[in-house]
Every structure is written in C-alpha cells, then in structure tokens.
Write a protein that holds these residues in place. Sequence first.
Motif, PDB file in Angstrom:
ATOM      1  N   LYS A  79       1.041  -1.278   0.233  1.00  0.00           N
ATOM      2  CA  LYS A  79       0.087   0.017   0.101  1.00  0.00           C
ATOM      3  C   LYS A  79       0.753   1.318  -0.109  1.00  0.00           C
ATOM      4  N   GLY A  80       1.930   1.137   0.515  1.00  0.00           N
ATOM      5  CA  GLY A  80       2.828   2.395   0.645  1.00  0.00           C
ATOM      6  C   GLY A  80       3.591   2.564  -0.634  1.00  0.00           C
ATOM      7  N   LYS A  81       3.892   1.650  -1.396  1.00  0.00           N
ATOM      8  CA  LYS A  81       4.550   1.852  -2.749  1.00  0.00           C
ATOM      9  C   LYS A  81       3.420   2.184  -3.746  1.00  0.00           C
ATOM     10  N   LEU A  82       2.380   1.501  -3.804  1.00  0.00           N
ATOM     11  CA  LEU A  82       1.265   1.935  -4.609  1.00  0.00           C
ATOM     12  C   LEU A  82       0.858   3.575  -4.340  1.00  0.00           C
ATOM     13  N   GLY A  83       0.713   3.987  -3.253  1.00  0.00           N
ATOM     14  CA  GLY A  83       0.620   5.352  -2.788  1.00  0.00           C
ATOM     15  C   GLY A  83       1.718   6.339  -3.641  1.00  0.00           C
ATOM     16  N   GLU A  84       2.812   5.920  -3.305  1.00  0.00           N
ATOM     17  CA  GLU A  84       4.013   6.661  -3.738  1.00  0.00           C
ATOM     18  C   GLU A  84       4.185   6.616  -5.392  1.00  0.00           C
ATOM     19  N   LEU A  85       3.686   5.586  -5.846  1.00  0.00           N
ATOM     20  CA  LEU A  85       3.767   5.436  -7.540  1.00  0.00           C
ATOM     21  C   LEU A  85       2.493   6.371  -7.943  1.00  0.00           C
ATOM     22  N   ALA A  86       1.338   6.376  -7.152  1.00  0.00           N
ATOM     23  CA  ALA A  86       0.474   7.237  -7.761  1.00  0.00           C
ATOM     24  C   ALA A  86       0.670   8.768  -7.742  1.00  0.00           C
ATOM     25  N   ILE A  87       1.410   9.106  -6.685  1.00  0.00           N
ATOM     26  CA  ILE A  87       1.829  10.560  -6.499  1.00  0.00           C
ATOM     27  C   ILE A  87       3.056  10.836  -7.507  1.00  0.00           C
ATOM     28  N   GLU A  88       3.947   9.966  -7.893  1.00  0.00           N
ATOM     29  CA  GLU A  88       4.996  10.054  -8.803  1.00  0.00           C
ATOM     30  C   GLU A  88       4.503  10.096 -10.188  1.00  0.00           C
ATOM     31  N   ARG A  89       3.227   9.493 -10.478  1.00  0.00           N
ATOM     32  CA  ARG A  89       2.667   9.803 -11.468  1.00  0.00           C
ATOM     33  C   ARG A  89       2.204  11.421 -11.924  1.00  0.00           C
ATOM     34  N   TYR A  90       1.794  11.886 -10.759  1.00  0.00           N
ATOM     35  CA  TYR A  90       1.137  13.210 -11.024  1.00  0.00           C
ATOM     36  C   TYR A  90       2.144  14.117 -10.914  1.00  0.00           C
ATOM     37  N   LEU A  91       3.315  13.916 -10.112  1.00  0.00           N
ATOM     38  CA  LEU A  91       4.458  15.101 -10.117  1.00  0.00           C
ATOM     39  C   LEU A  91       5.610  14.784 -10.865  1.00  0.00           C
ATOM     40  N   ASP A  92       5.589  13.483 -11.422  1.00  0.00           N
ATOM     41  CA  ASP A  92       6.588  13.244 -12.617  1.00  0.00           C
ATOM     42  C   ASP A  92       8.204  13.646 -12.223  1.00  0.00           C
ATOM     43  N   LYS A  93       8.392  14.666 -13.245  1.00  0.00           N
ATOM     44  CA  LYS A  93       9.708  15.150 -13.135  1.00  0.00           C
ATOM     45  C   LYS A  93      10.093  16.319 -12.119  1.00  0.00           C
ATOM     46  N   LEU A  94       9.119  16.404 -11.149  1.00  0.00           N
ATOM     47  CA  LEU A  94       9.235  17.632 -10.205  1.00  0.00           C
ATOM     48  C   LEU A  94       9.858  17.027  -8.888  1.00  0.00           C
ATOM     49  N   ILE A  95       9.768  15.490  -8.765  1.00  0.00           N
ATOM     50  CA  ILE A  95      10.200  15.062  -7.515  1.00  0.00           C
ATOM     51  C   ILE A  95      11.089  13.776  -7.743  1.00  0.00           C
TER      52      ILE A  95
END
Length: 166
Positions: A79-95
């Motif tokens: 669940k932690g990594k799924l949440g992180e991947l979802a946010i990474e998709r939105y913020l992409d190259k910003l993080i």
Amino acid sequence: MDWTTPLRSQQVDFIKRLKSDSANLHRLTDPNLRGCHSELVAISGKELEEIDRFCWEMVDSYGKKPSSKSRDIYINNMKGKLGELAIERYLDKLITPIDLEKKPGGDGGIDFKLLSNPETCIQVKARHGKVDNTYWSISRNEIEKNTVLVCVFIQEDIGQRQHEYN
C-alpha cells in the motif's frame, strides 16, 4: 478559520462523488480524458510487478519462515509503494523517483523531495478499506519532517493476486 475546514469539505465531496453513479464521477475519475484532472490512478503491469517484487524482498528481509506477520509486511509495503507510485505519476519530473531499495530502518519518513528545492520533503500515506471508515494518522514527527503530506485511498483490498489497483 480552522485550516481543516476546507479539507473536511473536500473530503465529504470526494466521498460523495466516489459513491455516485453519475456521469460526473466518470468525468472526474477517468485518467484518460484530456483536460480533466483525474482523481483515479490505475496501477498494473510492469510497475505493479516491480512493486510486488520489492514487497516480497521486504518480507524475506524480515526472516525466511512464513508467518502471519509476512502478510502484514507485504500489505504494508504494497500500500505504501502503490501510494507513492500514484503521486510520482502526478508529480513526475518535479520529484525524486520512487525508491524501491531496501533500507535498514526504513525511509526515515520522507518519500520524495522536490528536485527544484530538496528541502521540500513529501510523505505519502496510503490506506485501503471502506471509504467511510478509513483514517490516516499523522504523527508530529511526520509533520516536522515533511512540507507536504499526501493521503491516498486505494479502492481494492490489497492482496498477492491483484492485477490492478485504483
């Protein structure tokens, strides 16, 4: 005004839309509609396989004997990594990218940093279950370490045989 008031209002609105059968919900949650912000991220395929492999490595790092704790370790990491991947998709190259490396003692409570300002730390809190009774607990330490705390709700129950998560 209390800063939680607008957040509570947004949460009530989101839960209403999540439970709704209206076409409006489809418009708001379809990740493929151009020009519309999506609140739904579908994770499957190779990305899910990589996260699954990481979660099993974490289970193995806690001991070779299967136990009831193995399932909890797997689910918590998934669940932690799924949440992180979802946010990474939105913020992409910003993080900074998602980290799938095993670290003794965990990630220190920081999941991402802004590339343009590494002092800006982001932590993702993911939960699953029933939307009506899901709660996120946030410690003072998490607030002090991070500039941004993101709460993610996973619609499906987390298990080993899931082919897609939303």
